[in-house]
Write a protein that holds these residues in place. Structure first.
Motif, PDB file in Angstrom:
ATOM      1  N   PRO A  29      63.968  19.358  28.872  1.00  0.00           N
ATOM      2  CA  PRO A  29      65.180  18.805  28.252  1.00  0.00           C
ATOM      3  C   PRO A  29      64.876  17.568  27.428  1.00  0.00           C
ATOM      4  O   PRO A  29      63.936  16.814  27.709  1.00  0.00           O
ATOM      5  CB  PRO A  29      66.053  18.456  29.464  1.00  0.00           C
ATOM      6  CG  PRO A  29      65.575  19.369  30.542  1.00  0.00           C
ATOM      7  CD  PRO A  29      64.113  19.536  30.314  1.00  0.00           C
ATOM      8  N   GLY A  30      65.673  17.319  26.408  1.00  0.00           N
ATOM      9  CA  GLY A  30      65.410  16.239  25.470  1.00  0.00           C
ATOM     10  C   GLY A  30      65.396  14.857  26.092  1.00  0.00           C
ATOM     11  O   GLY A  30      64.748  13.952  25.573  1.00  0.00           O
ATOM     12  N   ASN A  31      66.112  14.651  27.208  1.00  0.00           N
ATOM     13  CA  ASN A  31      66.154  13.330  27.832  1.00  0.00           C
ATOM     14  C   ASN A  31      65.175  13.220  28.997  1.00  0.00           C
ATOM     15  O   ASN A  31      65.274  12.313  29.820  1.00  0.00           O
ATOM     16  CB  ASN A  31      67.574  13.027  28.329  1.00  0.00           C
ATOM     17  CG  ASN A  31      68.032  14.038  29.381  1.00  0.00           C
ATOM     18  OD1 ASN A  31      67.389  15.081  29.577  1.00  0.00           O
ATOM     19  ND2 ASN A  31      69.133  13.728  30.048  1.00  0.00           N
ATOM     20  N   SER A  32      64.252  14.171  29.086  1.00  0.00           N
ATOM     21  CA  SER A  32      63.321  14.219  30.216  1.00  0.00           C
ATOM     22  C   SER A  32      61.877  14.266  29.740  1.00  0.00           C
ATOM     23  O   SER A  32      61.593  14.559  28.576  1.00  0.00           O
ATOM     24  CB  SER A  32      63.621  15.447  31.086  1.00  0.00           C
ATOM     25  OG  SER A  32      64.958  15.415  31.563  1.00  0.00           O
ATOM     26  N   VAL A  33      60.953  14.003  30.663  1.00  0.00           N
ATOM     27  CA  VAL A  33      59.523  14.062  30.351  1.00  0.00           C
ATOM     28  C   VAL A  33      58.839  15.238  31.046  1.00  0.00           C
ATOM     29  O   VAL A  33      57.803  15.716  30.601  1.00  0.00           O
ATOM     30  CB  VAL A  33      58.816  12.742  30.726  1.00  0.00           C
ATOM     31  CG1 VAL A  33      59.330  11.601  29.872  1.00  0.00           C
ATOM     32  CG2 VAL A  33      58.966  12.416  32.202  1.00  0.00           C
ATOM     33  N   VAL A  34      59.425  15.704  32.140  1.00  0.00           N
ATOM     34  CA  VAL A  34      58.842  16.796  32.917  1.00  0.00           C
ATOM     35  C   VAL A  34      59.962  17.651  33.483  1.00  0.00           C
ATOM     36  O   VAL A  34      61.032  17.149  33.833  1.00  0.00           O
ATOM     37  CB  VAL A  34      57.978  16.263  34.089  1.00  0.00           C
ATOM     38  CG1 VAL A  34      57.412  17.404  34.933  1.00  0.00           C
ATOM     39  CG2 VAL A  34      56.850  15.379  33.590  1.00  0.00           C
TER      40      VAL A  34
END
Length: 388
Positions: A29-34
């Motif tokens: 997801p765009g607001n996540s890193v993993v």
């Protein structure tokens, strides 16, 4: 207070549930890193723990006198601020030596940032694995359980005031520590479930182990000596003559010996087992009769004159005497093998579920470059974390 070792999906730090934000080409997801399955590690969670890790890495906590330390995270990707700080703090180079270049300082900054980033990502990813595995294993920990553990941890610091000071120095919140305590309880329960029943050992297994490893339960012959070590043969002959003339070992050792340890204890060298001394001396010791002065014996260290004062015969523990320790050895080995077997499957399963954004890839990600030698993680080995 122990260090935070892993996080769990309790809301603010690791958000579980279906991710509604749009996903990129890597499925994150765009607001996540993993992303681990349908659970994401958000960027603000990553940045939160980067600040904690930076406080720890910089070692600033103890120097602040209770104030919140400033997190020193290198400013990727340009590292302009980091380079400037390093140049300002750098000692003047020795005469004739050049100052480090900006490129060299930038490399240092990048290495520090990558180390910090990888540590935090590994911490967050493996913490998520642990929480997900607990769900798979139907293992639950109540808030009451966690609070009791947290209260015990607070007591170890002395009082509530000391605990609040600890939080301030470490840049942590009470919620962060709560997650850590909950994670530890989950880890314990997973390990207990994996190893349950593996401590059962049969009499036949004990007998077989004893027969194959009897030497492990044997005490070799030991000899207590009186010795004098001299630099020359003439000195050794003089020491031996003094003993024959009625002088005590304490007197002779004090006068002639160059071995300080035995010299200060009247020439005593207790509990010598075969093979523990220089070869020529060792051979002489175990050929000597009790109570007879022997020597001089030439060695690489000098000349020995000695006497065997006491001989303790070798002792072999019986199967009955060894049984309890053998059962413990076998039980621990069974548990280790169970954890090892589980760990291999555990890592493979959760790594396959783990997708990382391109600039946040570690070896725990399914989209990581292939390694020649894979690592194995078990619930007791999954926590690499920013220390505090």
């Amino acid at each position: 207070m122990t260090r935070p070792r892993s996080l769990t999906a309790l809301g603010a730090v690791l958000v579980s549930g279906l991710v509604l934000a749009a996903c990129g080409g890597d499925g994150v997801p765009g607001n996540s890193v993993v992303r681990v399955g349908d659970q994401s590690i958000k960027k603000d969670t990553f940045e939160h723990w980067m600040r904690i890790a930076a406080i720890s890495q910089a070692g600033q906590a103890a120097a602040t006198g209770g104030a919140t330390p400033k997190a020193n995270i290198p400013d990727a990707p340009d590292f302009e601020r980091c380079v400037a700080q390093k140049r300002k703090a750098a000692a003047k180079p020795a005469k004739g030596q050049p100052e480090p270049t900006d490129a060299q300082l930038k490399t240092q900054c990048k290495n520090e940032y990558d180390q910090l980033k990888n540590s935090v990502l590994e911490f967050l990813i493996r913490s998520t694995w642990l929480d997900r595995e607990a769900g798979e294993q139907n293992i639950k920990v109540t808030e009451k359980d966690v609070q009791k553990k947290l209260d015990d941890a607070k007591k170890s610091l002395g009082n509530e005031k000391a605990y609040q000071q600890f939080l301030t120095r470490a840049g942590l919140t009470n919620a962060d520590v709560f997650y850590q305590q909950r994670s530890e309880l989950l880890e314990q329960k997973i390990t207990q479930k994996i190893t349950k029943g593996k401590d059962k050992v049969t009499d036949a297994q004990v007998n077989q182990y004893y027969e194959k490893n009897q030497s492990r339960f044997a005490q070799p012959e030991r000899r207590d000596l009186r010795i004098v070590l001299t630099k020359t043969k003439a000195e050794a002959d003089a020491a031996k003559a003094a003993l024959a003339g009625g002088q005590s070992w304490s007197e002779v050792a004090k006068k002639y010996s160059i071995d300080q340890q035995s010299k200060n204890s009247g020439g005593k060298l207790p509990g010598v087992s075969q093979g523990s001394q220089e070869k020529a001396f060792d051979t002489a010791i175990f050929k000597a009769d009790k109570g007879k002065t022997v020597g001089p014996v030439k060695t690489q260290f000098g000349y020995y004159v000695f006497e065997v004062e006491k001989i303790t015969a070798k002792d072999q523990q019986s199967l009955r005497e060894s049984s309890a320790s053998i059962k413990q050895i076998l039980a621990q080995e069974n548990q280790r093998k169970a954890l090892e077997t589980f760990g291999k499957d555990y890592r493979e399963r959760w790594k396959n579920e783990t997708k990382c954004r391109d600039s946040y890839v570690t070896q725990d990600c399914d989209n990581a470059p292939k390694q020649k030698t894979p690592t194995t993680s078990t619930p007791t080995q999954t926590q690499t974390q920013p220390a505090n």
